[in-house]
Design an enzyme around this catalytic site. Structure first.
Site, PDB file in Angstrom:
ATOM      1  CG  ASP A   4      -2.213   1.085   1.003  1.00  0.00           C
ATOM      2  OD1 ASP A   4      -1.998   1.893   0.494  1.00  0.00           O
ATOM      3  OD2 ASP A   4      -3.202   1.008   1.708  1.00  0.00           O
ATOM      4  CB  VAL A  60      -9.097  -3.645  -1.098  1.00  0.00           C
ATOM      5  CG1 VAL A  60      -8.958  -3.274  -1.991  1.00  0.00           C
ATOM      6  CG2 VAL A  60      -7.384  -4.179  -0.415  1.00  0.00           C
ATOM      7  CG  ASP A  67      -8.035  -6.520   8.526  1.00  0.00           C
ATOM      8  OD1 ASP A  67      -6.568  -6.716   8.312  1.00  0.00           O
ATOM      9  OD2 ASP A  67      -8.308  -5.812   9.951  1.00  0.00           O
TER      10      ASP A  67
HETATM   11  O1  LIG Z   1       2.929  -0.647   2.716  1.00  0.00           O
HETATM   12  P1  LIG Z   1       1.779  -0.819   4.213  1.00  0.00           P
HETATM   13  O2  LIG Z   1       0.549   0.588   4.066  1.00  0.00           O
HETATM   14  O3  LIG Z   1       2.109  -0.813   4.535  1.00  0.00           O
HETATM   15  O4  LIG Z   1       0.514  -1.529   4.452  1.00  0.00           O
HETATM   16  C1  LIG Z   1       1.141  -3.113   4.055  1.00  0.00           C
HETATM   17  C2  LIG Z   1       0.564  -3.586   4.642  1.00  0.00           C
HETATM   18  O5  LIG Z   1      -0.612  -3.114   5.749  1.00  0.00           O
HETATM   19  C3  LIG Z   1      -0.903  -5.473   6.456  1.00  0.00           C
HETATM   20  O6  LIG Z   1      -0.621  -5.163   7.623  1.00  0.00           O
HETATM   21  P2  LIG Z   1      -1.399  -4.448   8.406  1.00  0.00           P
HETATM   22  O7  LIG Z   1      -0.349  -3.787   9.066  1.00  0.00           O
HETATM   23  O8  LIG Z   1      -2.658  -4.281   8.671  1.00  0.00           O
HETATM   24  O9  LIG Z   1      -1.149  -5.554   9.584  1.00  0.00           O
HETATM   25  P3  LIG Z   1      -1.807  -7.388   9.806  1.00  0.00           P
HETATM   26  O10 LIG Z   1      -1.613  -7.708   8.240  1.00  0.00           O
HETATM   27  O11 LIG Z   1      -0.888  -8.143  10.877  1.00  0.00           O
HETATM   28  O12 LIG Z   1      -3.551  -6.545   9.852  1.00  0.00           O
HETATM   29  C4  LIG Z   1      -0.614  -6.009   4.565  1.00  0.00           C
HETATM   30  O13 LIG Z   1      -0.299  -6.963   5.327  1.00  0.00           O
HETATM   31  C5  LIG Z   1       0.556  -5.423   4.593  1.00  0.00           C
HETATM   32  O14 LIG Z   1       2.164  -5.731   5.391  1.00  0.00           O
END
Ligand SMILES: O=P(O)(O)OC[C@H]1O[C@H](OP(=O)(O)OP(=O)(O)O)[C@H](O)[C@@H]1O
Length: 133
Positions: free
Chosen positions: A61, A112, A118
């Protein structure tokens, strides 16, 4: 990085060479919709010195998570770190110096969920990717 679970498992079944599994848990969304400070919940356990690391995640992201994890792998002595993502969002907020080496889908700039990702910790087990309205 909980979000990578389904994709990483499916990808692993397609890799024909020997490999070892490890995982890290770094999260900056913690069930919310906007990212914050990165929280490290689990560091890698395998020694990485001199090794090639395939870093698998569900989504690139803003890139802060993968950038920090890649830097951590390199600090631990990895010879090469390649990033593979199921999807990436198209916007102009990507952190400098980070990109997927391999990526499945390009997505619009929407929240998404599904296929590991999630919405408020729900929906990870949905068998497709959905976007909030
Ligand atoms: O590119 P970024 O903006 O840093 O976001 C992407 C990250 O965010 C989400 O993890 P999240 O922090 O939601 O942790 P989780 O998957 O354990 O819920 C996803 O799994 C990536 O690791």
């Amino acid at each position: 990085m909980h979000g990578a679970l389904i994709f990483a498992g499916q990808l692993a079944l397609k890799i024909a060479t020997d490999l070892e599994f490890d995982y890290v848990h770094a999260t900056r969304y913690r069930g919310g919709a906007t990212g914050g400070q990165l929280h490290w919940l689990r560091a890698p356990q395998l020694p990485l010195v001199g090794r090639c690391v395939l870093l698998v995640d569900d989504i690139l992201d803003e890139g802060h998570t993968l950038k920090a994890v890649r830097e951590d792998c390199l600090r631990r002595g990895a010879k090469q770190v390649l990033i593979v993502t199921l999807c990436r969002k198209l916007h102009d907020r990507l952190a400098p110096g980070i990109e997927s080496d391999f990526n499945g889908l390009d997505l619009p700039d929407r929240y998404v969920f599904g296929y590991g990702m999630d919405y408020r910790e729900q929906g990870r087990n949905l068998p497709a990717i959905y976007a909030l309205k």
